[in-house]
Design an enzyme around this catalytic site. Structure first.
Site, PDB file in Angstrom:
ATOM      1  CG  HIS A   1      -6.630  -5.804   7.995  1.00 55.51           C
ATOM      2  ND1 HIS A   1      -5.976  -6.863   7.378  1.00 55.51           N
ATOM      3  CD2 HIS A   1      -6.496  -4.746   7.155  1.00 55.51           C
ATOM      4  CE1 HIS A   1      -5.468  -6.472   6.225  1.00 55.51           C
ATOM      5  NE2 HIS A   1      -5.752  -5.178   6.068  1.00 55.51           N
TER       6      HIS A   1
ATOM      7  CD  GLU B   1     -14.074  10.153  24.744  1.00 61.05           C
ATOM      8  OE1 GLU B   1     -14.975  10.291  25.607  1.00 61.05           O
ATOM      9  OE2 GLU B   1     -13.061  10.867  24.709  1.00 61.05           O
TER      10      GLU B   1
ATOM     11  CG  HIS C   1      -9.027  -3.835   3.084  1.00 59.50           C
ATOM     12  ND1 HIS C   1      -8.354  -3.626   1.905  1.00 59.50           N
ATOM     13  CD2 HIS C   1      -8.054  -4.040   4.005  1.00 59.50           C
ATOM     14  CE1 HIS C   1      -7.049  -3.728   2.103  1.00 59.50           C
ATOM     15  NE2 HIS C   1      -6.842  -3.961   3.371  1.00 59.50           N
TER      16      HIS C   1
ATOM     17  CG  HIS D   1      -4.204  -0.454   6.138  1.00 62.87           C
ATOM     18  ND1 HIS D   1      -5.589  -0.390   6.153  1.00 62.87           N
ATOM     19  CD2 HIS D   1      -3.901  -1.611   5.514  1.00 62.87           C
ATOM     20  CE1 HIS D   1      -6.074  -1.461   5.559  1.00 62.87           C
ATOM     21  NE2 HIS D   1      -5.071  -2.234   5.168  1.00 62.87           N
TER      22      HIS D   1
ATOM     23  CD  GLU E   1      -2.999  -1.282   0.408  1.00 61.10           C
ATOM     24  OE1 GLU E   1      -3.069  -0.449  -0.513  1.00 61.10           O
ATOM     25  OE2 GLU E   1      -3.806  -2.214   0.572  1.00 61.10           O
TER      26      GLU E   1
END
Ligand code: 2HA
Ligand code: ZN
Length: 300
Positions: free
Chosen positions: A167, A195, A236, A165, A141
């Site tokens: 998952h 929150e 994703h 990034h 990425e």
């Protein structure tokens, strides 16, 4: 074989033996490398990083560069095209996780699991100047990271330095229940946990499913991140920005927690979408007023 030849055999990209050994140890001790390792470790411990899932990058500031430059390889790798052109990132240096590397190994072995890349003067290619030992390459990425750094650097006046990034389970599960629409997703997250609006008053962006690592995904993510600090990738995960490691990690953590709470509440009442109690728009406005938050009114 003598000691020096032996060492040389284990080194990459033309470093001298003595310098290689020093550069590994000294580079790993630097504050930004340690902070990066801790963020990856925290994500691993929360279940965000199965196998080689997820990736991260940090845009070095001048003092980081000054502290690490003497440990760079004598001969960097050759230039590799990024797949995107990001003039705002010309000449920048990024600490990035490696392609196929497991984030659970970054803290214990940063020099193999991660590395520092330099971005070309045209903003369209990278080369490795430190780390990624043993023939590693930056994350698949890398295009999304460089493109999103370019955007976040611009909209924050240079303050944003981290992209993360992950998952996270609950968030990914939630994206299988709602349309790929930023407003819908944001409202669910805001209305489920008090929150949320404090952690992400601007809301979160969202993209429909795309091929991971593609330049289409990189470009679309960069577009979304003009307006949002985080972009959820359908089925994703999430791509989030921050000024520092705490900021980017905390944002992902807050988004996933809200998704988790929503899913638990929904499951506990048998799966129906409308929950009997949730935080109203008036409550969100009152919170924004009390904490002087830049609330995204388009999402109310
Ligand atoms: O690094 O998470 O999106 C592996 C991935 C690709
Ligand atoms: Zn991913």
């Amino acid at each position: 074989m003598g000691f020096l030849e032996d060492m040389q055999g284990t080194l990459d990209r033309g470093m001298t033996a003595a310098r290689g050994a020093v550069s590994t140890v000294a580079g790993e001790q630097l504050g930004f490398v340690r902070g990066f390792g801790r963020m990856c470790q925290d994500g691993w411990e929360l279940g965000y990083h199965e196998r080689n899932g997820g990736n991260a990058s940090y845009r070095l500031c001048d003092s980081d560069l000054a502290s690490v430059q003497s440990f760079f390889y004598d001969t960097p790798s050759s230039w590799v095209p990024l797949g995107v052109t990001v003039p705002e990132m010309a000449g920048e240096y990024l600490l990035v996780t490696g392609s196929g590397k497991f984030l659970r190994n970054v803290q214990s072995n940063p020099v193999e699991s991660a590395g520092i890349i330099e971005i070309s003067a045209q903003g369209d290619a990278w080369r490795i100047v430190w780390g990624l030992k043993g023939g590693g390459r930056p994350t698949s990425e890398v295009g999304a990271h460089v493109a999103a750094h370019g955007v976040r650097k611009g909209v924050t006046g240079g303050k944003a330095r981290v992209l993360y990034h992950a998952h996270p389970n609950a968030l990914i599960a939630l994206t299988s229940l709602v349309p790929a629409d930023a407003r819908t997703l944001t409202r669910l997250l805001w209305s489920s946990v008090t929150e949320s609006v404090i952690a992400f008053p601007g809301g979160v962006g969202m993209l429909a499913w795309m091929v991971p690592g593609s330049s289409d995904l990189a470009q679309a993510t960069a577009r979304v991140m003009r307006d949002f600090e985080a972009c959820v990738w359908q089925l994703h995960g999430v791509f989030a920005s921050g000024e520092d490691f705490d900021g980017a990690f905390g944002l992902v953590n807050a988004i996933d927690k809200a998704a988790d709470v929503y899913l638990r509440a929904r499951a506990a009442q048998g799966g129906a979408a409308n929950l009997p109690y949730s935080i109203s728009d008036a409550d969100l406005r009152a919170t924004a007023l009390a904490y002087d938050l830049p609330l995204n009114e388009d999402f109310l």
